[in-house]
Design a protein around this motif. Sequence first.
Motif, PDB file in Angstrom:
ATOM      1  N   ASN A 152      49.330  45.544   5.712  1.00 36.22           N
ATOM      2  CA  ASN A 152      49.480  47.063   6.465  1.00 36.22           C
ATOM      3  C   ASN A 152      49.560  47.965   5.281  1.00 36.22           C
ATOM      4  O   ASN A 152      49.901  47.638   4.111  1.00 36.22           O
ATOM      5  CB  ASN A 152      50.802  46.893   7.199  1.00 36.22           C
ATOM      6  CG  ASN A 152      50.742  45.853   8.286  1.00 36.22           C
ATOM      7  OD1 ASN A 152      50.029  46.463   9.370  1.00 36.22           O
ATOM      8  ND2 ASN A 152      51.521  45.060   8.309  1.00 36.22           N
ATOM      9  N   PRO A 153      49.413  49.371   5.753  1.00 35.10           N
ATOM     10  CA  PRO A 153      49.405  50.457   4.889  1.00 35.10           C
ATOM     11  C   PRO A 153      50.702  50.610   3.988  1.00 35.10           C
ATOM     12  O   PRO A 153      50.728  50.843   2.931  1.00 35.10           O
ATOM     13  CB  PRO A 153      48.924  51.603   5.476  1.00 35.10           C
ATOM     14  CG  PRO A 153      48.024  50.981   6.654  1.00 35.10           C
ATOM     15  CD  PRO A 153      48.587  49.704   7.051  1.00 35.10           C
ATOM     16  N   VAL A 154      51.612  50.160   4.857  1.00 38.81           N
ATOM     17  CA  VAL A 154      53.171  50.342   4.156  1.00 38.81           C
ATOM     18  C   VAL A 154      53.336  49.497   3.230  1.00 38.81           C
ATOM     19  O   VAL A 154      54.051  49.419   2.305  1.00 38.81           O
ATOM     20  CB  VAL A 154      54.233  50.040   5.293  1.00 38.81           C
ATOM     21  CG1 VAL A 154      54.190  48.885   5.956  1.00 38.81           C
ATOM     22  CG2 VAL A 154      55.979  50.250   4.821  1.00 38.81           C
ATOM     23  N   ASP A 155      52.494  48.217   3.106  1.00 38.30           N
ATOM     24  CA  ASP A 155      52.832  47.290   1.969  1.00 38.30           C
ATOM     25  C   ASP A 155      52.085  48.173   0.681  1.00 38.30           C
ATOM     26  O   ASP A 155      52.714  47.763  -0.295  1.00 38.30           O
ATOM     27  CB  ASP A 155      51.694  46.068   2.199  1.00 38.30           C
ATOM     28  CG  ASP A 155      52.056  45.392   3.390  1.00 38.30           C
ATOM     29  OD1 ASP A 155      53.362  45.710   4.391  1.00 38.30           O
ATOM     30  OD2 ASP A 155      51.453  44.531   3.809  1.00 38.30           O
ATOM     31  N   VAL A 156      51.188  48.623   0.995  1.00 36.25           N
ATOM     32  CA  VAL A 156      50.481  49.428  -0.303  1.00 36.25           C
ATOM     33  C   VAL A 156      51.635  50.463  -0.771  1.00 36.25           C
ATOM     34  O   VAL A 156      51.796  50.747  -1.943  1.00 36.25           O
ATOM     35  CB  VAL A 156      49.100  50.116   0.048  1.00 36.25           C
ATOM     36  CG1 VAL A 156      48.592  50.915  -1.073  1.00 36.25           C
ATOM     37  CG2 VAL A 156      48.036  49.080   0.586  1.00 36.25           C
ATOM     38  N   THR A 175      44.790  32.453  16.787  1.00 37.73           N
ATOM     39  CA  THR A 175      44.816  31.682  15.730  1.00 37.73           C
ATOM     40  C   THR A 175      46.035  32.231  14.837  1.00 37.73           C
ATOM     41  O   THR A 175      46.388  33.491  15.223  1.00 37.73           O
ATOM     42  CB  THR A 175      43.719  31.850  14.934  1.00 37.73           C
ATOM     43  OG1 THR A 175      43.478  33.090  14.427  1.00 37.73           O
ATOM     44  CG2 THR A 175      42.307  31.332  15.655  1.00 37.73           C
ATOM     45  N   HIS A 176      46.394  31.651  13.716  1.00 33.94           N
ATOM     46  CA  HIS A 176      47.464  32.276  12.905  1.00 33.94           C
ATOM     47  C   HIS A 176      46.939  33.319  12.408  1.00 33.94           C
ATOM     48  O   HIS A 176      47.705  34.572  12.201  1.00 33.94           O
ATOM     49  CB  HIS A 176      47.836  31.066  12.021  1.00 33.94           C
ATOM     50  CG  HIS A 176      48.651  30.099  12.431  1.00 33.94           C
ATOM     51  ND1 HIS A 176      49.927  30.294  12.816  1.00 33.94           N
ATOM     52  CD2 HIS A 176      48.751  28.881  12.673  1.00 33.94           C
ATOM     53  CE1 HIS A 176      50.611  29.206  13.213  1.00 33.94           C
ATOM     54  NE2 HIS A 176      49.689  28.130  13.175  1.00 33.94           N
ATOM     55  N   ALA A 177      45.765  33.465  11.859  1.00 31.68           N
ATOM     56  CA  ALA A 177      45.006  34.723  11.468  1.00 31.68           C
ATOM     57  C   ALA A 177      45.223  36.044  12.399  1.00 31.68           C
ATOM     58  O   ALA A 177      45.767  36.962  12.108  1.00 31.68           O
ATOM     59  CB  ALA A 177      43.746  34.392  10.711  1.00 31.68           C
ATOM     60  N   GLU A 178      45.015  35.649  13.516  1.00 33.53           N
ATOM     61  CA  GLU A 178      45.067  36.787  14.591  1.00 33.53           C
ATOM     62  C   GLU A 178      46.342  36.979  14.729  1.00 33.53           C
ATOM     63  O   GLU A 178      46.643  38.247  15.034  1.00 33.53           O
ATOM     64  CB  GLU A 178      44.156  36.219  15.716  1.00 33.53           C
ATOM     65  CG  GLU A 178      42.713  36.102  15.709  1.00 33.53           C
ATOM     66  CD  GLU A 178      42.036  35.390  16.769  1.00 33.53           C
ATOM     67  OE1 GLU A 178      40.826  35.805  16.868  1.00 33.53           O
ATOM     68  OE2 GLU A 178      42.627  34.595  17.447  1.00 33.53           O
ATOM     69  N   ALA A 179      47.314  35.985  15.188  1.00 32.87           N
ATOM     70  CA  ALA A 179      48.742  36.358  15.291  1.00 32.87           C
ATOM     71  C   ALA A 179      49.376  37.113  14.198  1.00 32.87           C
ATOM     72  O   ALA A 179      50.209  37.953  14.342  1.00 32.87           O
ATOM     73  CB  ALA A 179      49.369  35.014  15.367  1.00 32.87           C
ATOM     74  N   ALA A 180      49.013  36.922  12.982  1.00 33.29           N
ATOM     75  CA  ALA A 180      49.561  37.676  11.640  1.00 33.29           C
ATOM     76  C   ALA A 180      49.097  39.069  11.887  1.00 33.29           C
ATOM     77  O   ALA A 180      49.576  39.862  11.055  1.00 33.29           O
ATOM     78  CB  ALA A 180      49.058  37.166  10.475  1.00 33.29           C
ATOM     79  N   ALA A 181      48.202  39.387  12.475  1.00 33.59           N
ATOM     80  CA  ALA A 181      47.411  41.028  12.835  1.00 33.59           C
ATOM     81  C   ALA A 181      48.690  41.641  13.740  1.00 33.59           C
ATOM     82  O   ALA A 181      48.370  42.871  13.651  1.00 33.59           O
ATOM     83  CB  ALA A 181      46.067  41.030  13.055  1.00 33.59           C
ATOM     84  N   LEU A 182      49.293  40.938  14.523  1.00 31.40           N
ATOM     85  CA  LEU A 182      50.013  41.566  15.476  1.00 31.40           C
ATOM     86  C   LEU A 182      51.561  42.015  15.408  1.00 31.40           C
ATOM     87  O   LEU A 182      51.678  43.174  15.728  1.00 31.40           O
ATOM     88  CB  LEU A 182      50.155  40.531  16.707  1.00 31.40           C
ATOM     89  CG  LEU A 182      48.728  40.092  17.555  1.00 31.40           C
ATOM     90  CD1 LEU A 182      49.242  38.896  18.271  1.00 31.40           C
ATOM     91  CD2 LEU A 182      48.784  41.475  18.387  1.00 31.40           C
ATOM     92  N   PRO A 183      52.166  41.551  14.434  1.00 33.88           N
ATOM     93  CA  PRO A 183      53.735  42.149  14.704  1.00 33.88           C
ATOM     94  C   PRO A 183      54.135  43.346  14.267  1.00 33.88           C
ATOM     95  O   PRO A 183      54.546  44.061  15.169  1.00 33.88           O
ATOM     96  CB  PRO A 183      54.538  41.077  13.582  1.00 33.88           C
ATOM     97  CG  PRO A 183      53.645  39.805  13.766  1.00 33.88           C
ATOM     98  CD  PRO A 183      52.083  40.211  13.509  1.00 33.88           C
ATOM     99  N   LEU A 184      53.797  43.883  12.960  1.00 30.74           N
ATOM    100  CA  LEU A 184      54.433  45.154  12.551  1.00 30.74           C
ATOM    101  C   LEU A 184      53.473  46.207  13.655  1.00 30.74           C
ATOM    102  O   LEU A 184      53.873  47.144  13.992  1.00 30.74           O
ATOM    103  CB  LEU A 184      53.776  45.485  11.154  1.00 30.74           C
ATOM    104  CG  LEU A 184      54.747  46.708  10.517  1.00 30.74           C
ATOM    105  CD1 LEU A 184      55.094  46.608   9.148  1.00 30.74           C
ATOM    106  CD2 LEU A 184      53.720  47.873  10.764  1.00 30.74           C
ATOM    107  N   ALA A 185      51.924  46.112  13.420  1.00 25.69           N
ATOM    108  CA  ALA A 185      51.292  47.000  14.258  1.00 25.69           C
ATOM    109  C   ALA A 185      51.570  46.905  15.708  1.00 25.69           C
ATOM    110  O   ALA A 185      51.529  47.770  16.384  1.00 25.69           O
ATOM    111  CB  ALA A 185      49.628  46.522  13.884  1.00 25.69           C
ATOM    112  N   GLY A 186      51.624  45.676  16.073  1.00 29.59           N
ATOM    113  CA  GLY A 186      51.729  45.422  17.606  1.00 29.59           C
ATOM    114  C   GLY A 186      53.144  46.115  18.169  1.00 29.59           C
ATOM    115  O   GLY A 186      53.091  46.634  19.075  1.00 29.59           O
ATOM    116  N   LEU A 187      53.958  45.794  17.159  1.00 26.67           N
ATOM    117  CA  LEU A 187      55.411  46.447  17.540  1.00 26.67           C
ATOM    118  C   LEU A 187      55.585  47.862  17.349  1.00 26.67           C
ATOM    119  O   LEU A 187      56.329  48.697  18.228  1.00 26.67           O
ATOM    120  CB  LEU A 187      56.722  45.843  16.746  1.00 26.67           C
ATOM    121  CG  LEU A 187      57.193  44.474  17.097  1.00 26.67           C
ATOM    122  CD1 LEU A 187      58.074  43.873  16.042  1.00 26.67           C
ATOM    123  CD2 LEU A 187      57.802  44.569  18.489  1.00 26.67           C
TER     124      LEU A 187
END
Length: 322
Positions: free
Chosen positions: A46-50, A124-136
């Motif tokens: 995520n951008p916040v990681d940067v 998939t796990h890759a797709e699920a990893a795209a969800l938490p911060l952005a989805g919430l």
Amino acid sequence: MTEPVQPSMAAMQLREWGGPLELARIPRRQPLPTEVLVRVHAAGVNPVDVFTCEGRAYNRALALPHVPGWDVSGVVEAVGYGVTRFRKGDAVFGMPWFPREGGAYAQYVTAPARHFAHKPAQVTHAEAAALPLAGLTAWQMLVEVADVQPGMRVLISGAAGGVGHLAVQVAKALGASVTATGRPEKHGFLRQLGADRLVDYTAAPVADQVSGMDVVIELVGGDTCMAMLRTMRPGGLLVSAQAAWAPGLQEAATAMGVRASAFLVEPSGSGLDAIAKLVRDGRLMPHVDAVLPLAQAAEAHARVAQRHTTGKLVLVPAGTDE
């Protein structure tokens, strides 16, 4: 009598703010009561990681050495005392500890069980990893802050990005009429997500093309955020995830007869459950722009910093499947 050897794990670690991300071996924590140990199969970027790695955000909540990342999808390896939500072997996804260190750029994370939810089998796990911060972020802005109802007119800025592309889908699931901003080359993608109207922000200012919005989901900040106030009806609500970069927002909104709310996402197991239900019902699907090895985290950060990624980038630790 020798002390037991503490297990270790691979992680991408930062030793100074603004310094390089380095692959390191660090201790692997065991779960405390109410916590779970999750083996990471994929970690979203995520951008916040940067921003945090550059030392530009949440310094009071973080310390060096720092392991970035708050998006996790993986499998429960162990549960602490009192955990009833999960069992060993459950596939889960979550956003641990935000804004404290989540440590997702690693082989394992340990966090409260209620920072996770069961991973939908449809992704998939890759797709699920795209969800938490952005989805919430999308869910909390649209549902918990703006209380979007069927028929409302919702404008989403930066709609092709990590949060934006999920916000378009969540808003449509809520029955809203969605106007989405994006570059012309992203319009086909946004149309597939369900956007009712597409706005090219490179052709003219969005506020010159859009008016009468009930809700604006603002994801850019700065002058763009301030200009979005002009797109709303009297009494309309702008919810900004980047209000920290738009000083004077509240005063400007009041002067124009509209409302503005600064927003920051929070961990929420119930919110993740709601997102998972939308996925299972076929109403929400994350878009993964690329999957990179965990060791290429610096490259992922460079790509995210350019702000032209469609959807999300995802990192995969060695020895796991996305």
